[in-house]
Design a protein around this motif. Structure first.
Motif, PDB file in Angstrom:
ATOM      1  N   ARG A   1       0.839  -1.201   0.000  1.00  0.00           N
ATOM      2  CA  ARG A   1       0.000   0.000   0.000  1.00  0.00           C
ATOM      3  C   ARG A   1       0.875   1.252   0.000  1.00  0.00           C
ATOM      4  O   ARG A   1       0.598   2.221  -0.712  1.00  0.00           O
ATOM      5  CB  ARG A   1      -0.900  -0.023   1.235  1.00  0.00           C
ATOM      6  CG  ARG A   1      -1.938   1.057   1.288  1.00  0.00           C
ATOM      7  CD  ARG A   1      -3.207   0.546   1.925  1.00  0.00           C
ATOM      8  NE  ARG A   1      -2.959  -0.343   3.049  1.00  0.00           N
ATOM      9  CZ  ARG A   1      -2.933   0.060   4.325  1.00  0.00           C
ATOM     10  NH1 ARG A   1      -3.136   1.323   4.616  1.00  0.00           N
ATOM     11  NH2 ARG A   1      -2.722  -0.797   5.287  1.00  0.00           N
ATOM     12  N   LEU A   2       1.953   1.224   0.805  1.00  0.00           N
ATOM     13  CA  LEU A   2       2.841   2.381   0.870  1.00  0.00           C
ATOM     14  C   LEU A   2       3.503   2.634  -0.484  1.00  0.00           C
ATOM     15  O   LEU A   2       3.826   3.765  -0.827  1.00  0.00           O
ATOM     16  CB  LEU A   2       3.905   2.171   1.948  1.00  0.00           C
ATOM     17  CG  LEU A   2       3.363   2.163   3.375  1.00  0.00           C
ATOM     18  CD1 LEU A   2       4.459   1.840   4.365  1.00  0.00           C
ATOM     19  CD2 LEU A   2       2.703   3.504   3.711  1.00  0.00           C
ATOM     20  N   ALA A   3       3.714   1.576  -1.266  1.00  0.00           N
ATOM     21  CA  ALA A   3       4.344   1.722  -2.578  1.00  0.00           C
ATOM     22  C   ALA A   3       3.302   1.828  -3.694  1.00  0.00           C
ATOM     23  O   ALA A   3       3.633   1.677  -4.864  1.00  0.00           O
ATOM     24  CB  ALA A   3       5.265   0.539  -2.847  1.00  0.00           C
ATOM     25  N   ARG A   4       2.045   2.072  -3.312  1.00  0.00           N
ATOM     26  CA  ARG A   4       0.955   2.206  -4.267  1.00  0.00           C
ATOM     27  C   ARG A   4       0.815   0.962  -5.148  1.00  0.00           C
ATOM     28  O   ARG A   4       0.672   1.049  -6.364  1.00  0.00           O
ATOM     29  CB  ARG A   4       1.157   3.431  -5.153  1.00  0.00           C
ATOM     30  CG  ARG A   4       1.156   4.688  -4.337  1.00  0.00           C
ATOM     31  CD  ARG A   4       1.339   5.911  -5.193  1.00  0.00           C
ATOM     32  NE  ARG A   4       1.168   7.104  -4.387  1.00  0.00           N
ATOM     33  CZ  ARG A   4      -0.002   7.582  -4.000  1.00  0.00           C
ATOM     34  NH1 ARG A   4      -1.107   6.970  -4.367  1.00  0.00           N
ATOM     35  NH2 ARG A   4      -0.085   8.651  -3.255  1.00  0.00           N
ATOM     36  N   GLY A   5       0.881  -0.185  -4.499  1.00  0.00           N
ATOM     37  CA  GLY A   5       0.722  -1.448  -5.216  1.00  0.00           C
ATOM     38  C   GLY A   5      -0.386  -2.271  -4.600  1.00  0.00           C
ATOM     39  O   GLY A   5      -1.022  -1.856  -3.628  1.00  0.00           O
TER      40      GLY A   5
END
Lengths: 160, 505
Positions: free
Chosen positions: B296-300
């Motif tokens: 989520r932090l890496a927009r995945g």
């Protein structure tokens, strides 16, 4: 907002006695183990007052739980659905459409037979969806199984 | 095939399997062979039976070929195997739910495949799987088309692959998401276990002298050694994660064949062993997009399908490997046929549900802190006091994130539910895939006027849970999803005497 009512039928009042017997048997074993391991053999540092406390807790459970559980346990079968309510501390209501019923099981454990009771389990294609009615009078359970088998048969499809 | 009465002959798998089976049996007997070899060299003699150690497995492999038969009649698929323990498996064609084609390296070199015919059976026993091991690749694909009744592209002579609509094609840049998943940790744990076991077996740990280790590392500075050690560990775990990701997901393609809503989804992936899975449109009843904290932090994120008859965490339902969020949502909406369940705003679960997240996260953390301080004493904790101090804010952050995740909706014929922080998931399940409702509430939940609504289903995790929703909202949600089912059990609040509703505190 509409609210969900409880299912209409209670299970047999004898179920209270069955649950109490099971809880008492488990409790007696637990307390006996504590007594032997603690004060008698000194294998574990369990003083007498801890044993007494455990005995009181077991007694409260064996008396309170069946009464509470009996007030919660209810069931209902209509032309299109099965609806159950089980548990005591955690109350769970389950509704399954008749068209999704896969199997109807009738089981009588040793203890249940002693009280002339039986358990009817209705399963669906989901592993999370089995409906269990514990503590039905034996005759009522058998009649219910027949009734459910007939009703489930009249609905087409593979129930998934 | 004309009539059901025609007797279909039993046939063997491709003769090229005569090369594969003996090799496989040899590999299976490898531990025994190594044992024999070691025993032989230790005694200094080479007896005739050392040769037997190689000949017997190879003979077994050849025998396996000659004792395995299968046939596909208009009504059933049947498989017969075994020399001493005869085993016959048989399944009606209309029970076939999935056809998986896989090809390990040995098979790929020879142009062969393993076809696994899935019937949704709950059996985990490997012997009970209907595996046709050793069909030529073209034949396997044709068989899949026949079994899943996907129309008949082969009769037109056209290459079926070209008719497919490609929805997802693997992009090597996605490898950057691999270290953010827990796969690396799992692989590292496994590797550590195997290495430790091996070192222990050969007495490696006994040879390590603790004093020597202490002496040789005495000059190291902790301020330097600890970060370097952590960096090395992180590097190793990341490398393993990337390796695992590449091996399983290389060449990932998701295609759709046949008409909209009446075709099937095909998945293909694998660097060494290739795997192909087909999912019938009718059986795909929803998707789960999961965005664990790291991703989520890496927009995945990643997405898997909820498929009737394909149970548990079965990885063959994975629709997209860890990939950018936009790609994941694109795949999810293509599979659902609508993007509404993915983009629609979710209804909030209210202050009580949020409060419960905090209580459940801070409670255990507070117990640990109080126990540590009262039993050990703050001064005696030393460096551990740092961990104790950090525990509460961490728990609060977790609770905040979990509270923010809560939400549900009923849009486009789908029940949508979102929850979790470290393992956040958004489930979208078609209402037609719901086969029952469970409303579960503990005494604490009832006191807060909350309940957990569970929609049961025959695929995926077997359930979609709407966590800690207000009681009346839960009933309303289930009622709107299935009006015919719930109406008979509802009462209007005015005439309600039975339901126990305690005032909110």
């Amino acid at each position: 907002m509409p609210e969900l009512r409880e299912p209409s039928h209670r299970v047999s009042p004898r179920a209270r006695l069955m649950w109490a017997t099971a809880a008492a048997a488990e409790g007696v074993v637990l307390v006996a183990v504590l007594v032997v391991a603690g004060p008698v053999t000194d294998w574990l540092p369990v003083p007498w007052w801890a044993v007494a406390l455990a005995a009181v807790a077991v007694l409260a459970y064996a008396v309170g739980m069946p009464v509470w559980r009996y007030r919660v346990h209810r069931w209902e079968v209509t032309a299109t659905a099965v609806y159950t309510q089980t548990g005591w501390w955690v109350r769970e209501r389950r509704i399954a459409p008749m068209s999704r019923i896969q199997t109807v099981d009738h089981a009588e454990g040793a203890l249940a037979r002693l009280f002339g009771l039986a358990t009817v389990t209705v399963t669906t294609a989901s592993a999370a969806g089995a409906l269990e009615i514990v503590g039905l009078p034996r005759d009522r359970a058998l009649a219910l199984v027949d009734e459910l088998a007939v009703q489930a048969d009249t609905v087409a499809g593979d129930a998934t | 095939m004309s009539a059901a009465t025609v007797e279909v002959a039993w046939q063997r798998v491709d003769p090229r399997m005569l090369l594969v089976y003996p090799v496989r049996e040899l590999v299976r007997f490898l531990p025994v062979l190594i044992g024999l070899f070691l025993a032989g060299t230790a005694s200094g003699r080479t007896d005739w039976w050392h040769g037997a150690g190689i000949v017997i497995p190879m003979a077994l492999g050849v025998l396996r070929y000659f004792t395995t038969y299968f046939r596909i009649t208009p009504a059933r698929v049947e498989l017969r195997r075994g020399l001493l323990n005869r085993h016959q498996l048989s399944t009606p064609l209309d029970r076939v739910r999935s056809v998986d084609i896989s090809a390990p390296l040995t098979h790929r070199a020879l142009g062969l495949t393993i076809v696994r015919i899935g019937t949704g059976s709950a059996s985990k026993d490997d012997e009970d799987h209907l595996d046709l091991d050793g069909l030529p690749a073209a034949r396997a694909r044709q068989l899949r088309v026949d079994l899943l009744r996907l129309g008949a592209p082969a009769t037109t002579g056209a290459e079926p692959e070209h008719l497919d609509r490609v929805v997802l094609r693997f992009d090597p840049a996605w490898v950057r998401f691999a270290p953010l998943t827990t796969t690396g940790l799992a692989l590292a744990g496994g590797a550590l276990g195997v290495v430790g076991q091996a070192v222990n077996t050969f007495g490696g740990f006994d040879r390590v002298d603790p004093h020597e280790v202490v002496d040789s590392t005495a000059g190291w500075s902790a301020a330097l050694a600890v970060p370097i050690g952590l960096a090395l560990l992180l590097g190793a775990v990341s490398a393993l994660a990337i390796g695992g990701y590449v091996v399983t997901n290389w060449g990932f393609t998701l295609t759709h064949t046949g008409p909209e809503h009446h075709g099937a989804w095909h998945l293909r992936r694998g660097l060494l062993t290739t795997r192909e899975t087909s999912l019938d449109d009718d059986r795909v009843s929803g998707v789960t997009t999961s965005t664990p904290l790291g991703l989520r932090l890496a927009r995945g994120g990643r997405v898997s399908a909820i498929v009737t008859g394909l149970g548990g965490e079965s990885r063959s339902a994975l629709l997209a490997p860890p990939a950018p969020r936009a790609v994941v949502d694109g795949v999810a909406s293509a599979v659902l046929g609508t993007s509404a369940p993915l983009t629609a705003p979710l209804s909030d679960h209210g202050p009580q549900a949020r409060r419960r997240r905090y209580v459940r996260a801070l409670g255990p953390a507070a117990v640990v802190v109080v126990a540590a301080v009262t039993l050990v004493g703050f001064d005696a904790l030393g460096t551990w006091s740092l961990g104790v101090v950090v525990l509460l804010p961490l728990a609060a952050l977790l609770a905040r994130d979990r509270a923010a995740a809560l939400g549900h909706a009923l849009v486009g014929g789908h029940l949508v539910a979102r929850s979790g922080s470290l393992d956040r998931r958004r489930d979208a399940l078609a209402v037609r895939g719901v086969i029952g409702w469970n409303l579960r509430a503990s005494w604490f939940q009832r006191r807060a006027g909350l309940t957990t609504l569970v929609a049961t289903t025959a695929g995926g995790r077997q359930r979609v849970s709407v966590l800690d929703v207000p009681q009346d909202v839960a009933v309303d949600l289930a009622h709107h999803a299935m009006p015919d089912l719930l109406a008979q059990f509802l009462v209007s609040p005015e005439t309600n005497h039975t339901a126990l509703r305690l005032p909110d505190l």
